[in-house]
Motif scaffolding. Structure first.
Motif, PDB file in Angstrom:
ATOM      1  N   GLY A 153       0.831  -1.188   0.000  1.00 45.83           N
ATOM      2  CA  GLY A 153       0.000   0.000   0.000  1.00 45.83           C
ATOM      3  C   GLY A 153       0.869   1.243   0.000  1.00 45.83           C
ATOM      4  O   GLY A 153       2.064   1.190  -0.294  1.00 45.83           O
ATOM      5  N   GLU A 154       0.269   2.330   0.384  1.00 44.95           N
ATOM      6  CA  GLU A 154       0.968   3.600   0.417  1.00 44.95           C
ATOM      7  C   GLU A 154       2.026   3.603   1.516  1.00 44.95           C
ATOM      8  O   GLU A 154       1.825   3.076   2.602  1.00 44.95           O
ATOM      9  N   ARG A 155       3.164   4.202   1.213  1.00 43.79           N
ATOM     10  CA  ARG A 155       4.192   4.397   2.239  1.00 43.79           C
ATOM     11  C   ARG A 155       3.959   5.787   2.821  1.00 43.79           C
ATOM     12  O   ARG A 155       3.843   6.762   2.101  1.00 43.79           O
ATOM     13  N   THR A 156       3.873   5.841   4.125  1.00 41.00           N
ATOM     14  CA  THR A 156       3.601   7.100   4.796  1.00 41.00           C
ATOM     15  C   THR A 156       4.632   7.314   5.888  1.00 41.00           C
ATOM     16  O   THR A 156       5.525   6.484   6.071  1.00 41.00           O
ATOM     17  N   GLN A 213       5.296   1.433   6.252  1.00 41.19           N
ATOM     18  CA  GLN A 213       4.798   0.779   5.042  1.00 41.19           C
ATOM     19  C   GLN A 213       3.443   0.151   5.335  1.00 41.19           C
ATOM     20  O   GLN A 213       3.287  -0.556   6.327  1.00 41.19           O
TER      21      GLN A 213
END
Length: 121
Positions: free
Chosen positions: A50-53, A61
């Protein structure tokens, strides 16, 4: 009849139980539901990243997963199935499922049982 598919013995002390039991927690003041085999289990299938934030300046991650419940029998007339809370929350709409709720602890803080069995529906 209640069939325990959590994979662990579940002790039910009832709504009047204290938060902490300081004497023998395995006494006769509870109803014991022995674990049946095989337990109903939650399986996570990794699909993708998914999106890395970021949180607090550090990277986090995330992942995309599919939840599947294994070894959960079909409804049986007159039977309730006691399952792990994660399983109960993933299988919606089944009024025959119960999850343990309201933990009771021993003097070390370990959970030794619960006050209630609730329907996650």
């Amino acid at each position: 009849m209640i069939i325990n598919l959590t994979g662990e013995t579940v002790r039910l002390y009832g709504p009047e139980a204290p938060d902490v039991i300081t004497d023998d927690a395995l006494d006769l003041r509870c109803t014991v539901f022995a674990a049946e085999v095989p337990p109903a289990e939650l399986h996570l299938e990794h699909l993708d990243f998914g999106e890395r934030t970021y949180h607090g300046g550090r990277p986090v991650q995330t992942y995309l997963v599919r939840h599947t419940v294994r070894d959960l029998p079909a409804r049986r007339g007159g039977a309730h199935l006691l399952v792990d809370p994660a399983v109960g929350m993933c299988v919606r709409g089944r009024s025959d499922l119960l999850i343990p709720y309201g933990p009771v602890h021993d003097s070390t803080g370990a959970i030794v049982g619960y006050r209630h069995l609730v329907s996650p529906c």
